[in-house]
Every structure is written in structure tokens, then in C-alpha cells.
Design a protein around this motif. Structure first.
Motif, PDB file in Angstrom:
ATOM      1  N   ARG A  46      -0.760   3.360  -8.131  1.00 57.89           N
ATOM      2  CA  ARG A  46      -0.096   4.645  -7.880  1.00 57.89           C
ATOM      3  C   ARG A  46      -1.113   5.778  -7.746  1.00 57.89           C
ATOM      4  NH1 ARG A  46       4.041   4.632 -12.907  1.00 57.89           N
ATOM      5  NH2 ARG A  46       2.176   5.676 -13.715  1.00 57.89           N
ATOM      6  N   ASN A  47      -2.274   5.624  -8.398  1.00 55.88           N
ATOM      7  CA  ASN A  47      -3.251   6.711  -8.457  1.00 55.88           C
ATOM      8  C   ASN A  47      -4.400   6.563  -7.475  1.00 55.88           C
ATOM      9  OD1 ASN A  47      -1.923   7.960 -10.712  1.00 55.88           O
ATOM     10  ND2 ASN A  47      -2.800   6.375 -12.030  1.00 55.88           N
ATOM     11  N   GLU A  48      -4.734   5.319  -7.151  1.00 60.38           N
ATOM     12  CA  GLU A  48      -5.886   5.075  -6.281  1.00 60.38           C
ATOM     13  C   GLU A  48      -5.436   4.382  -5.002  1.00 60.38           C
ATOM     14  OE1 GLU A  48      -8.644   2.634  -8.326  1.00 60.38           O
ATOM     15  OE2 GLU A  48      -8.752   3.920 -10.108  1.00 60.38           O
ATOM     16  N   GLU A  49      -5.947   4.852  -3.899  1.00 62.43           N
ATOM     17  CA  GLU A  49      -5.735   4.111  -2.665  1.00 62.43           C
ATOM     18  C   GLU A  49      -6.636   2.879  -2.674  1.00 62.43           C
ATOM     19  OE1 GLU A  49      -6.282   6.476   0.796  1.00 62.43           O
ATOM     20  OE2 GLU A  49      -4.517   7.726   0.423  1.00 62.43           O
ATOM     21  N   VAL A  50      -6.084   1.769  -2.217  1.00 57.38           N
ATOM     22  CA  VAL A  50      -6.905   0.554  -2.130  1.00 57.38           C
ATOM     23  C   VAL A  50      -7.966   0.756  -1.065  1.00 57.38           C
ATOM     24  CG1 VAL A  50      -4.947  -0.852  -2.850  1.00 57.38           C
ATOM     25  CG2 VAL A  50      -5.444  -0.589  -0.420  1.00 57.38           C
ATOM     26  N   SER A  51      -9.052   0.020  -1.173  1.00 56.67           N
ATOM     27  CA  SER A  51     -10.109   0.158  -0.175  1.00 56.67           C
ATOM     28  C   SER A  51      -9.683  -0.472   1.145  1.00 56.67           C
ATOM     29  CB  SER A  51     -11.387  -0.514  -0.678  1.00 56.67           C
ATOM     30  OG  SER A  51     -11.236  -1.930  -0.657  1.00 56.67           O
ATOM     31  N   GLY A  52     -10.299  -0.003   2.198  1.00 56.26           N
ATOM     32  CA  GLY A  52      -9.995  -0.568   3.510  1.00 56.26           C
ATOM     33  C   GLY A  52     -10.323  -2.040   3.586  1.00 56.26           C
ATOM     34  N   ASP A  53     -11.427  -2.449   2.951  1.00 55.76           N
ATOM     35  CA  ASP A  53     -11.809  -3.861   2.980  1.00 55.76           C
ATOM     36  C   ASP A  53     -10.791  -4.718   2.230  1.00 55.76           C
ATOM     37  OD1 ASP A  53     -14.009  -3.326   4.474  1.00 55.76           O
ATOM     38  OD2 ASP A  53     -15.466  -3.547   2.861  1.00 55.76           O
ATOM     39  N   GLU A  54     -10.337  -4.230   1.082  1.00 51.58           N
ATOM     40  CA  GLU A  54      -9.369  -4.984   0.288  1.00 51.58           C
ATOM     41  C   GLU A  54      -8.062  -5.134   1.063  1.00 51.58           C
ATOM     42  OE1 GLU A  54      -8.069  -5.031  -4.428  1.00 51.58           O
ATOM     43  OE2 GLU A  54      -8.594  -3.137  -3.469  1.00 51.58           O
ATOM     44  N   LEU A  55      -7.650  -4.087   1.739  1.00 49.14           N
ATOM     45  CA  LEU A  55      -6.425  -4.141   2.540  1.00 49.14           C
ATOM     46  C   LEU A  55      -6.585  -5.111   3.700  1.00 49.14           C
ATOM     47  CD1 LEU A  55      -3.613  -3.167   3.256  1.00 49.14           C
ATOM     48  CD2 LEU A  55      -4.643  -1.172   4.370  1.00 49.14           C
ATOM     49  N   ALA A  56      -7.763  -5.130   4.325  1.00 53.28           N
ATOM     50  CA  ALA A  56      -7.999  -6.038   5.448  1.00 53.28           C
ATOM     51  C   ALA A  56      -7.881  -7.490   5.012  1.00 53.28           C
ATOM     52  CB  ALA A  56      -9.370  -5.778   6.061  1.00 53.28           C
ATOM     53  N   VAL A  57      -8.381  -7.816   3.818  1.00 52.63           N
ATOM     54  CA  VAL A  57      -8.284  -9.186   3.309  1.00 52.63           C
ATOM     55  C   VAL A  57      -6.827  -9.557   3.049  1.00 52.63           C
ATOM     56  CG1 VAL A  57      -8.810 -10.679   1.348  1.00 52.63           C
ATOM     57  CG2 VAL A  57     -10.605  -9.260   2.348  1.00 52.63           C
ATOM     58  N   ALA A  58      -6.058  -8.636   2.470  1.00 51.48           N
ATOM     59  CA  ALA A  58      -4.644  -8.905   2.208  1.00 51.48           C
ATOM     60  C   ALA A  58      -3.896  -9.163   3.502  1.00 51.48           C
ATOM     61  CB  ALA A  58      -4.023  -7.734   1.451  1.00 51.48           C
ATOM     62  N   LYS A  59      -4.214  -8.403   4.542  1.00 47.27           N
ATOM     63  CA  LYS A  59      -3.562  -8.615   5.842  1.00 47.27           C
ATOM     64  C   LYS A  59      -3.882 -10.003   6.381  1.00 47.27           C
ATOM     65  CE  LYS A  59      -3.310  -3.744   7.241  1.00 47.27           C
ATOM     66  NZ  LYS A  59      -3.704  -2.729   8.245  1.00 47.27           N
ATOM     67  N   ARG A  60      -5.118 -10.423   6.241  1.00 44.86           N
ATOM     68  CA  ARG A  60      -5.498 -11.749   6.746  1.00 44.86           C
ATOM     69  C   ARG A  60      -4.794 -12.864   5.972  1.00 44.86           C
ATOM     70  NH1 ARG A  60     -12.012 -11.285   8.135  1.00 44.86           N
ATOM     71  NH2 ARG A  60     -11.833  -9.420   9.436  1.00 44.86           N
TER      72      ARG A  60
ATOM     73  N   ARG B 156      -1.484   6.306 -20.275  1.00 44.59           N
ATOM     74  CA  ARG B 156      -2.880   6.188 -19.819  1.00 44.59           C
ATOM     75  C   ARG B 156      -2.961   6.331 -18.310  1.00 44.59           C
ATOM     76  NH1 ARG B 156      -3.008   2.277 -24.021  1.00 44.59           N
ATOM     77  NH2 ARG B 156      -2.447   0.617 -22.549  1.00 44.59           N
ATOM     78  N   ALA B 157      -1.980   5.756 -17.603  1.00 45.08           N
ATOM     79  CA  ALA B 157      -1.999   5.836 -16.140  1.00 45.08           C
ATOM     80  C   ALA B 157      -1.866   7.278 -15.668  1.00 45.08           C
ATOM     81  CB  ALA B 157      -0.871   4.981 -15.565  1.00 45.08           C
ATOM     82  N   ARG B 158      -1.090   8.077 -16.361  1.00 46.28           N
ATOM     83  CA  ARG B 158      -0.899   9.471 -15.961  1.00 46.28           C
ATOM     84  C   ARG B 158      -2.175  10.292 -16.120  1.00 46.28           C
ATOM     85  NH1 ARG B 158       4.243  11.215 -15.105  1.00 46.28           N
ATOM     86  NH2 ARG B 158       5.935   9.752 -15.638  1.00 46.28           N
ATOM     87  N   GLU B 159      -3.092   9.817 -16.954  1.00 48.06           N
ATOM     88  CA  GLU B 159      -4.332  10.548 -17.191  1.00 48.06           C
ATOM     89  C   GLU B 159      -5.414  10.229 -16.170  1.00 48.06           C
ATOM     90  OE1 GLU B 159      -5.258   9.357 -21.119  1.00 48.06           O
ATOM     91  OE2 GLU B 159      -3.575  10.440 -22.049  1.00 48.06           O
ATOM     92  N   ILE B 160      -5.163   9.224 -15.312  1.00 51.17           N
ATOM     93  CA  ILE B 160      -6.158   8.832 -14.306  1.00 51.17           C
ATOM     94  C   ILE B 160      -6.010   9.721 -13.077  1.00 51.17           C
ATOM     95  CG2 ILE B 160      -6.948   6.969 -12.801  1.00 51.17           C
ATOM     96  CD1 ILE B 160      -5.900   5.004 -14.875  1.00 51.17           C
ATOM     97  N   PRO B 161      -7.084  10.353 -12.603  1.00 47.72           N
ATOM     98  CA  PRO B 161      -6.986  11.215 -11.410  1.00 47.72           C
ATOM     99  C   PRO B 161      -6.725  10.399 -10.152  1.00 47.72           C
ATOM    100  CG  PRO B 161      -9.279  10.946 -12.071  1.00 47.72           C
ATOM    101  CD  PRO B 161      -8.451  10.319 -13.151  1.00 47.72           C
ATOM    102  N   ARG B 162      -6.073  11.019  -9.192  1.00 47.51           N
ATOM    103  CA  ARG B 162      -5.805  10.377  -7.908  1.00 47.51           C
ATOM    104  C   ARG B 162      -7.075  10.332  -7.075  1.00 47.51           C
ATOM    105  NH1 ARG B 162      -0.393  10.372  -6.155  1.00 47.51           N
ATOM    106  NH2 ARG B 162      -1.025  10.878  -4.033  1.00 47.51           N
ATOM    107  N   SER B 163      -7.199   9.263  -6.268  1.00 44.10           N
ATOM    108  CA  SER B 163      -8.372   9.136  -5.401  1.00 44.10           C
ATOM    109  C   SER B 163      -7.965   8.491  -4.101  1.00 44.10           C
ATOM    110  CB  SER B 163      -9.457   8.301  -6.088  1.00 44.10           C
ATOM    111  OG  SER B 163      -8.992   6.979  -6.299  1.00 44.10           O
TER     112      SER B 163
END
Length: 864
Positions: free
Chosen positions: A326-340, A429-436
Motif C-alpha cells: 500500500r505504501n511502496e510502488e513495486v519496482s519495474g523489474d519486479e513487475l516485469a517478472v510477475a507479468k512473465r 506499523r504500516a501507517r508509519e511507513i512513508p509512501r514511495s
């Protein structure tokens, strides 16, 4: 291709000439979620009754007719549909279509048969109670859904099932089994024109259109306003934890993004949950994530099996990993692997005609047509890290959590409030993590794979490489996949009490890094090519298997060779895999059928390594060091003694070049194995182990034959005459006496003699009757020859099952490698039909009188 017949039946046809088989599936738009409160489990029981006889075919005749055509017939019931599926040799296509249509349209629902089948379903319910994962799944759906019928178990309960009557089943049939609510999917070695014409003539095509329309209605699930928790205890060794949040229905535009989230979370070697929770922190023995997106809004589920003492830390970390999305966008590389990975899964499903038929039927019934597939994969391709975070934010709500925990009876007592406390702390704890935001992908975007589906006509190529290794290659461009199988003689056969479990540990550790790749980097490399790599340790062999998309052939072959020739086998990875293997040993009692087979092996074999458990023991695993594994690999399994099989979308010369470069330069002699001979058995043996379970599990068997013994084909035919849905065991003990839900026979051969056995799971009170019934059926085989009809059915069923089983490139690579490794010849499977077809009734009588000797009987019983 798609047609709607005049009676409203939808017919879907896909021609696929890759193998001489055809799949037929009848999809009926009714499942357990369409039952009324008084019908709990009726859709499933109704499914059972369609195999219990029609006007033209009596009980057992449907299965016998299918098996006599070299096929298999079965069915499943889900929340949303009931599916009757059949696969058989394509030359029997019209016979199969007639049988399937007859079963679905003209069942007699005999009252006496209903009474017997109710007992069978009760045994199935008891069997489910003995499965920890199924118990947790049932409780999870019951907790997450308060009003929607997805809350109810598909099987029903013993009380509800025992209350059903013939009149109730008939009313259910008339209400739901209408041609306009049915889909007939046909895939395989058949022209569309012939398929459509046959469908119109079939019983399904001739079923009168209904004059009334009574679509079932379902109660919508209201929004969940607070987290929910449920704790159960039971006679289990592992703890089981499942977390769920409400998700979308299949047609929702966000399904693609949610699927990508669950893949990168908990599917694949490099998934977050596997790398962090299983490998880095050692909190769980197994962990996975899935999105269940049926007709109505479903669930996103994350589940783990784990040591009971670690449940708090595991739950906290599982929630942390999920809420992180919810707080961090997944990396482009990680998303590419999931798509494959998602793309490759679709390719693997298309390897078999039955997999393709299932896709066609599902898309038509739940998504409105095959066009949904293109729309879905377009959404997969277009999904961005921002899309995934948006879907995570709207899905993983603290108030939407449902948590179920199953603990052993002797575990520390906890409360459902404690689960909710762990959840609340994780949310804080999750609410205390900044968005990225994410980093862009460095991986190229690849086009979707085209599945060709052409017939396989190329011959096998066999050669001996310069160092002595054997290379087998077969080109097959039916699907864009390449399968590799490496095999040596060895495995459990090369173990003793002192090093028991070494091969399983070595097989697991082989893929945990190479000379140039760390374990995590190797995991990412496998997933990046949408590949599957694993070490293989069996009773008679050791080796490795791999399968990947053919566009990754060069890197896939390189990684495969590195795992075999330059494995890292680091001490840290050895300890991690040892720990997981020990956890499997400690939790074996959670699989009582497996316990029965282990007990049988220890009772049958007293000297031969077949008596050993492939996992080893707590003591033997403690003695195995990383150096001993290195010595085992280098001395027992050099490249010069390797048999390497390559099958798939690859040029033969390309395969030869790869193999010669990596495996052709090694030369090393291997000393022959000194395997302890099993002494002759002179008296019956029996072992009993007590487990508090709903069912008893028994294995009754005899010493069998070796792979080199030509009589093994007669023993296989004997087993087929007993087994299968049309065999004597199923018809006599399951159908007529209702002694079990599952009963089967096995003929297991090895380099050394194996065994022939019968397995049954039954109520503890029925064990004496079950044993008497099994012994009577076996004794009858030693008295007189089987009938010509039984002989034909058994032979054709075996021949058809082989053709069906060899559709996948990985199956053909494995069979060829092992057959050649064992000295049978890489092409032994091509002569299988000839050998089986030559078996006579007298051959079966002779082998029965040789094998089924009362003094040689071995019984293993696991019972309360």
C-alpha cells in the motif's frame, strides 16, 4: 470456434493435432453457491449421481465404457459451476461424446444407488476433515463471508448430505440442468466441422430446451466493517495460518493488477514471501498467495504452514509484507517478472487438450467468452506500479481482514483477540511507513507468446557425447516451451541408514546458487525466464529437471548446466534446506495416507533401501555435511555418466551445441552401486500405527517386479483391471458396498523389484469389511481369468492413459531420460502399447498366482 445449437447449448471447439487425443467438457452453470439452505452439498452429490447409471448404462458402465476407449472421466463441483470432463483417444471421439451426454442428460437417480453414494460422500467429507489445509480453507471462507453462499462448504456436511432424497435431487436437476445453462467444450485431434455436427447429434444437442427460466439468485455480501479472527486446534503437527481480504469478481477491471500483486507476493522462487519469510527469516515451512476471483466478488488469500511457536512473528511479517504494497510502488523489474510468470502459466495450461478445454469453458461461462482472455492479458501488459499500489490500497484494508489459525492441541493456548492484536499492531506499523515510488524496469518488454499447436512429427536424436554422457533430443514446436531432464542411476537406491535423506537434501540445495550467482540471484534468474528448475531425487535415480519459454533457451540451458556442474552448495543454504526438510519430517502425521505408505515400505522391505523414507530421519540429516554432499555429487554423479534429454521448441543442432559445450568434456568412471538384496518373505507381515483421524488408511500389497521383467506389463494390466472407476475394486467396494471414497491399486517397479498394492481410505469401523473385500477381489484374480471385456478395458485404458500423460514436453523429456538411464532404451515408451496389447487373460492369471500369494502379503494400517 463457437456455435449455439437450436436447443440453447453453447458448443466451443478448438482443433489441436499435437496428440491423438480429445478432451470433452460439459460445463453446467450451477454450483454450491446456487443451493438453497436445505440443499447444502446437493450440487456435489448430484455430480456423483450422474455416474451411477442412465437408462442405457447401468452403474459402473459409464466409467468402464470410457476406460475401454482409452480415456478417463471425472467431474468437479465448485461454488459457481459443475464440470464433467472426459479425455480419450480421438478415434473414440463420438463414443466419448455419447457417454458424456448420456450421463449428463439421462441419469436415473436410483434410490438404492443414492443411499450407497451418500455413504461415499460422507467418507469424502471425513477425508477433508483429515486435511489441515482444507479445514483452514473451509473456516476462512466461512469467516470472510457472512451472508454470501461462498461461506458454505461445497461438500456440505454429513448431516445435510444424509438428509437428501431422490425427489430432492430430481428437483435440483430439473431446475438447473437445462441446455441453455450448459457449455460443451471440445479440444483436440478433431476437425471443427465434425465436432459441431457430432455435438448436434449427441444427447446434449438433443436435450429439449427448457420452457421456463429460473436463474438462481444470490445474497450479496455486505461490506466488512471490522477485522475477524478464528482459532482452531486439532491433532496436527504444523500450524496453518490463512489471511484473506475481499477482492473483485473475475470481470472487474482490477483483477489483472490483483493477480500481479499475488504473484510477486507469493508465487515463484523470487516472490517476496518466499525470499523473506521462508528463506531469510525461516518463519514458515511454506507460504503462498493467490487471488480467488470467481463469478461474484472473491478473496485475496495469503497462507502459510509453520512451526506453531512462530505464529505471532509469522503473522506480523506476513501482514507487513502485504501492507507494504500500500505504501511502496513495486519496482519495474519486479513487475516485469510477475507479468512473465502469468504469461508462462497460460502457455503451460495449453500443453494439454484438457487444459485448453478448461480455459474455453471457464472463459465462456464466467467471463462471457474467449475474448476475455485477450482483454485480461492486455490489462496485464498495461499494468503499472501505480496501478498495483492503487489496488493494494483499496484491497488490503485493516477492517477487511479475516484471519484463521489452526494450532496443535498441545500448543500454547491463545485467543482470537490476540490475532486481532497482532493485526492491529501490523496496521499501526504500516501507517508509519512513508509512501514511495518505484524504479523503472530495466527488462525489455516482450510480446505475448504464440501457442502453435502443431502435431509432433520429428524423430528422436540420440548420441554419445565425447566424455561419455548420453544426449537425447526431440524437436516439438506444438508449444513454445523447452524441457530438460538430467538423470543418473542412484537416488534412494544409493542410500543407507547412515546417509538417509542425503539425495533429497542435495536435490533441494542444487538450485540454491552457483559459482557466480547467489541463491537469491538464482531465484530471480529462474523467475525472470518464467522457468521451473528443481533437483530430482527418486527411488532409482537422481537428477534435475527444467522447463522454460523457448525464447529463453540459451540462458535457461546455461543456468541448468551451472546448477549441475557448478553448484554453490553454501553452508547457509544447506542449513536452511535441512531445517525445512526436518519440518516436513515432523509434520508427516498431517498426511495420514502418506504415513500409511511409509509404514508399508518399512514393513515390506527389511534390507533394501526401498524401506527408507526419502526425507530421511532427524538423526540421519544431522550427520550430513556440505562436504559430504559435494563428495556425493562429484563421485556418484559426474557429467560423463549423465543421461540428458531435451524436448521442445528447439533446433536439434542448437541442443547438440549446448550439450557438447557444457557436458561433453568431462570423463570420469563411476563405481557400481552395492545395493542390499531383499531376502525372501516367508510369512505375512502386518504393522499398525495409531493416529486420531476421521478415517483409517490401509495399504495391502505384495512383492512386485523389476523394470527389466517382461511380466510387468501383465501386472500393470492386472492393476488396471482392478483399479480405475470401471475396475473391480471401485465397482465392488466403492459403488456397491460404499466402503470408501478412494480405493486404488498400484504396480510400482524399479531397477530392483518393487511392489503391487491396494490402497483404501475408509471409516475405522469399516476396516474389517474393507480388508475382507480387498482380499476377496485379489483371490478371485488367482482363481479364474478375467473376462474379455475386462481385458480390453484394462489394456485400452493403459494405452490411452499413456498418450494423455505424454502430451507435455516435460513428461516426454522425463520418460525418455529415465528409460534410457535404466537401460530400457530412450524409445521404450513408443513400444508400450505393443507390450500392453499383447497381454492375455492367461498372462494375468499366471502373474496373479505368482504375485498374490497369501504368505507374501504385507498390511500397513493407520487408524485411530
Amino acid at each position: 470456434m463457437r456455435q449455439i445449437l437450436p436447443n440453447g447449448l453453447t458448443v466451443l471447439v478448438r482443433e489441436n493435432r499435437a496428440a491423438p487425443v480429445v478432451a470433452l467438457q460439459a460445463w453446467v452453470a450451477v454450483g454450491s453457491a446456487d443451493e438453497t439452505e436445505s440443499e447444502l452439498g446437493l450440487a456435489h452429490l448430484h455430480e456423483h449421481m450422474l455416474f451411477k447409471g442412465t437408462t442405457r448404462r447401468g452403474p459402473g458402465e459409464i466409467a468402464r465404457a470410457v476406460e475401454a476407449a482409452g480415456g478417463d472421466i471425472n467431474a468437479w463441483t465448485s461454488f459457481d459451476q459443475t464440470v464433467y470432463h472426459l479425455v480419450l483417444a480421438s478415434r473414440f471421439f463420438e463414443t466419448g461424446l455419447d457417454i458424456l451426454g448420456d450421463a449428463v442428460t439421462d441419469a436415473v437417480f436410483d434410490a438404492d444407488e443414492l443411499k450407497r453414494e451418500i455413504e461415499v460422500v460422507v467418507e469424502e467429507i471425513r477425508r477433508a476433515e483429515d486435511s489441515p489445509s482444507r479445514r483452514v480453507s473451509r473456516d476462512l471462507f466461512s469467516l470472510a463471508f457472512e451472508r454470501h453462499p461462498y461461506q458454505r462448504p461445497v461438500l456440505g456436511s454429513e448431516t445435510s448430505v444424509r438428509a437428501f432424497t431422490r425427489d430432492g435431487i430430481l428437483a435440483f436437476y430439473r431446475r438447473h440442468y437445462r441446455p441453455e445453462q450448459m457449455i460443451l467444450a471440445i479440444v483436440g485431434d478433431i476437425s471443427p466441422e465434425a465436432a459441431f455436427a457430432a455435438a448436434a447429434r449427441s444427447p446434449l444437442g438433443q436435450l429439449p430446451r427448457s420452457t421456463t427460466s429460473n436463474p438462481p439468485t444470490r445474497i450479496a455480501e455486505p461490506p466488512q466493517l471490522a477485522p475477524r479472527a478464528c482459532i482452531r486446534t486439532g491433532d496436527v503437527r504444523e500450524a496453518h495460518l490463512s489471511l484473506a481480504w475481499h477482492g473483485p469478481a473475475l470481470l472487474d477491471k482490477d483483477v489483472a493488477a490483483l493477480d500481479l500483486l499475488t504473484v510477486l507476493l507469493g508465487q515463484g522462487e523470487s516472490s517476496r514471501l518466499n525470499l523473506v519469510m521462508r528463506r531469510e527469516l525461516a518463519l514458515v515451512n511454506d507460504v503462498h498467495a493467490m487471488s480467488y476471483t470467481p463469478r461474484d466478488p472473491g478473496l485475496m488469500i495469503a497462507s502459510a504452514s509453520l512451526p506453531p511457536a512462530k505464529w505471532r512473528a509469522a503473522m506480523a511479517e506476513l501482514l507487513a509484507q502485504i501492507y507494504r504494497l500500500r505504501n511502496e510502488e513495486v519496482s519495474g523489474d519486479e513487475l516485469a517478472v510477475a507479468k512473465r510468470l502469468i504469461e508462462s502459466d497460460a502457455v503451460y495450461q495449453r500443453e494439454t487438450v484438457q487444459g485448453q478445454a478448461r480455459q474455453l469453458g471457464f472463459y465462456e461461462q464466467v467471463a462471457g467468452g474467449e475474448a476475455f482472455e485477450e482483454l485480461y492479458y492486455d490489462r496485464i501488459a498495461r499494468a503499472t506500479p501505480a496501478d498495483l499500489r492503487r489496488v493494494a490500497e483499496q484491497t488490503f484494508l485493516a477492517n477487511g481482514l479475516s484471519a484463521v489459525l489452526l494450532l496443535p492441541n498441545d500448543a500454547e493456548v491463545t485467543s482470537e483477540a490476540e490475532l486481532l492484536t497482532v493485526a492491529a499492531e501490523a496496521e499501526q506499523r504500516a501507517r508509519e511507513i512513508p509512501r514511495s515510488q518505484s524504479t523503472p524496469s530495466t527488462r525489455p518488454t516482450l510480446p505475448r507468446v504464440n501457442v502453435i499447436g502443431r502435431a509432433d512429427t520429428s524423430p528422436w536424436h540420440r548420441e554419445t557425447l565425447p566424455g561419455g554422457a548420453t544426449l537425447l533430443v526431440k524437436q516439438d514446436r506444438a508449444v513454445p516451451l523447452v524441457a530438460l531432464r538430467a538423470a543418473w542411476q542412484g537416488g534412494l537406491r544409493a542410500e543407507s541408514d547412515a546417509n538417509n535423506g542425503a539425495h533429497e537434501l542435495l536435490a533441494r540445495t542444487l538450485i540454491r546458487g552457483t559459482r557466480t550467482l547467489s541463491a537469491d540471484a538464482a531465484a530471480r534468474a529462474m523467475d525472470n525466464m518464467a522457468g521451473s528448475f528443481s533437483g530430482q531425487s527418486g527411488r532409482n535415480s537422481f537428477g534435475m529437471r527444467a522447463e522454460f519459454l523457448s525464447r529463453h533457451t540459451e540462458e535457461g540451458f546455461g543456468l541448468f548446466a551451472d546448477f549441475l556442474l557448478e553448484p554453490a552448495l553454501p553452508a547457509a543454504e544447506l542449513e536452511r534446506e535441512r531445517h525445512l526438510q526436518l519440518e516436513e519430517i515432523r509434520s508427516k502425521d498431517d498426511n495420514p495416507a502418506g504415513v500409511a505408505f511409509d509404514l508399508f515400505a518399512r514393513t515390506m522391505f527389511t534390507a533394501h533401501p526401498n524401506r527408507l523414507d526419502a526425507l530421511g530421519t532427524v538423526d540421519s540429516l544431522a550427520r550430513i555435511s556440505d562436504e559430504s554432499l559435494r563428495q556425493l555429487l562429484s563421485k556418484r554423479y559426474p557429467a560423463s555418466a549423465l543421461t540428458l534429454s531435451i524436448v521442445g521448441d528447439i533446433e536439434i543442432d542448437q541442443a547438440r551445441t549446448f550439450a557438447a559445450a557444457r557436458f561433453g568434456t568431462h570423463s570420469q568412471r563411476v563405481s557400481p552401486l552395492n545395493v542390499a538384496a531383499e531376502p525372501a518373505q516367508t510369512a505375512p507381515r502386518e504393522s499398525v500405527q495409531h493416529l486420531q483421524r476421521e478415517q483409517a488408511h490401509l495399504v495391502l500389497g505384495y512383492r512386485g517386479l523389476s523394470l527389466a521383467d517382461p511380466r510387468r506389463f501383465a501386472l500393470e494390466v492386472l492393476s488396471a483391471a482392478l483399479g480405475g472407476q470401471g475396475g473391480r475394486l471401485f465397482v465392488q467396494l466403492r459403488d456397491r458396498q460404499s466402503l470408501a471414497y478412494s480405493v486404488s491399486s498400484f504396480s510400482v517397479e524399479g531397477i530392483d523389484p518393487g511392489y503391487f498394492a491396494v490402497y483404501m481410505g475408509t471409516a475405522p469401523s469399516k476396516v474389517p469389511e474393507a480388508l475382507a473385500g480387498i482380499r476377496n477381489q485379489l483371490a478371485a484374480l488367482t482363481d479364474t481369468t478375467i473376462t474379455p471385456a475386462e481385458l480390453d478395458r484394462a489394456r485400452l485404458h493403459l494405452i490411452g492413459a499413456q498418450a494423455i500423460g505424454l502430451q507435455k514436453v516435460s513428461a516426454r523429456a522425463g520418460v525418455a531420460a529415465l528409460d534410457d538411464c535404466y537401460g530400457l532404451g530412450y524409445d521404450a515408451s513408443t513400444h508400450y502399447a505393443e507390450h500392453v496389447g499383447a497381454v492375455t487373460a492367461v498372462d494375468i492369471l499366471n502373474i496373479a498366482q505368482t504375485i498374490l500369494v497369501s504368505n507374501h502379503e504385507v498390511l500397513a494400517l493407520v487408524t485411530p
